[in-house]
Design a protein around this motif. Sequence first.
Motif, mmCIF file in Angstrom:
data_model
loop_
_atom_site.group_PDB
_atom_site.id
_atom_site.type_symbol
_atom_site.label_atom_id
_atom_site.label_comp_id
_atom_site.label_asym_id
_atom_site.label_seq_id
_atom_site.Cartn_x
_atom_site.Cartn_y
_atom_site.Cartn_z
ATOM 1 N N MET A 83 0.828 -1.205 0.000
ATOM 2 C CA MET A 83 0.000 0.000 0.000
ATOM 3 C C MET A 83 0.860 1.253 0.000
ATOM 4 N N LYS A 84 0.495 2.219 -0.817
ATOM 5 C CA LYS A 84 1.129 3.522 -0.792
ATOM 6 C C LYS A 84 0.402 4.383 0.235
ATOM 7 N N ARG A 91 -8.176 7.564 -1.124
ATOM 8 C CA ARG A 91 -8.528 6.413 -1.948
ATOM 9 C C ARG A 91 -9.518 5.507 -1.222
ATOM 10 N N LEU A 92 -9.308 5.315 0.078
ATOM 11 C CA LEU A 92 -10.236 4.505 0.867
ATOM 12 C C LEU A 92 -11.617 5.148 0.909
ATOM 13 N N TYR A 93 -11.643 6.464 1.039
ATOM 14 C CA TYR A 93 -12.916 7.193 1.073
ATOM 15 C C TYR A 93 -13.644 7.056 -0.259
ATOM 16 N N ASP A 94 -12.921 7.259 -1.358
ATOM 17 C CA ASP A 94 -13.546 7.183 -2.683
ATOM 18 C C ASP A 94 -14.134 5.793 -2.938
ATOM 19 N N GLN A 95 -13.389 4.758 -2.551
ATOM 20 C CA GLN A 95 -13.881 3.399 -2.780
ATOM 21 C C GLN A 95 -15.072 3.092 -1.872
ATOM 22 N N LEU A 122 -9.551 -0.254 -0.950
ATOM 23 C CA LEU A 122 -10.192 -0.766 0.253
ATOM 24 C C LEU A 122 -9.926 -2.265 0.406
ATOM 25 N N GLN A 123 -10.013 -2.993 -0.704
ATOM 26 C CA GLN A 123 -9.691 -4.421 -0.665
ATOM 27 C C GLN A 123 -8.251 -4.627 -0.242
ATOM 28 N N ARG A 124 -7.327 -3.866 -0.834
ATOM 29 C CA ARG A 124 -5.907 -4.026 -0.507
ATOM 30 C C ARG A 124 -5.655 -3.780 0.977
#
Length: 204
Positions: A83-84, A91-95, A122-124
């Motif tokens: 994870m970056k 990115r977590l929020y968008d997903q 989110l999966q990662r």
Amino acid sequence: MANEKLYLYPLWIRIWHWLNAALFIILLLTGISMQYSNPENPFLISFELSVQLHNICGIALSINYLLFIFGNLFTSNGKQYKMKTKGLFKRLYDQSVFYLFGMFKKQDPPFPISLENKFNPLQRFIYSTAMYIGFPIIIASGMAMLFPEIIIPQLFGVSGLLVTALLHAIIGFVLSLFLFIHIYVCTIGNSIISNFRSMITGWH
């Protein structure tokens, strides 16, 4: 990209995945049976059989986990779990917004699947946490209860065996939640069974 056929799951990943799922489900059922039954009053599975199956499957799961670790070390699959940190929360929020609202409005996913990124952010995050934190803890605590002589007698003034058992049960419960959420998310592909079919054929 939506219609492109991608080979995402090599044979070793599929074997590991289905074996891991089968072993974990047996461990979940036998764990519940041991928790809520006694030798005279079985709950789901007889107490004695539950103990035997739980121990055998626990050892098998531990060996299978080594396949996962070595596979990720020596194949390109390991990069899927990296994870970056920069922009992670965005990115977590968008997903999350897509899962909660966007997919019901037939919007395109913010992070389409590709050979480089078979997991969305989110999966990662969840898979990495489960596989690199949750599984090591539940395996280590399970092995400690299988060989209780290695457990520290006292931990912060509390029985080391009790702390180990509680930790094992709590992580088992959390991972069981992960299992049910994982199964649900797998049903929201192009069809209810498309993601399950992918883990059989290897093709997405």
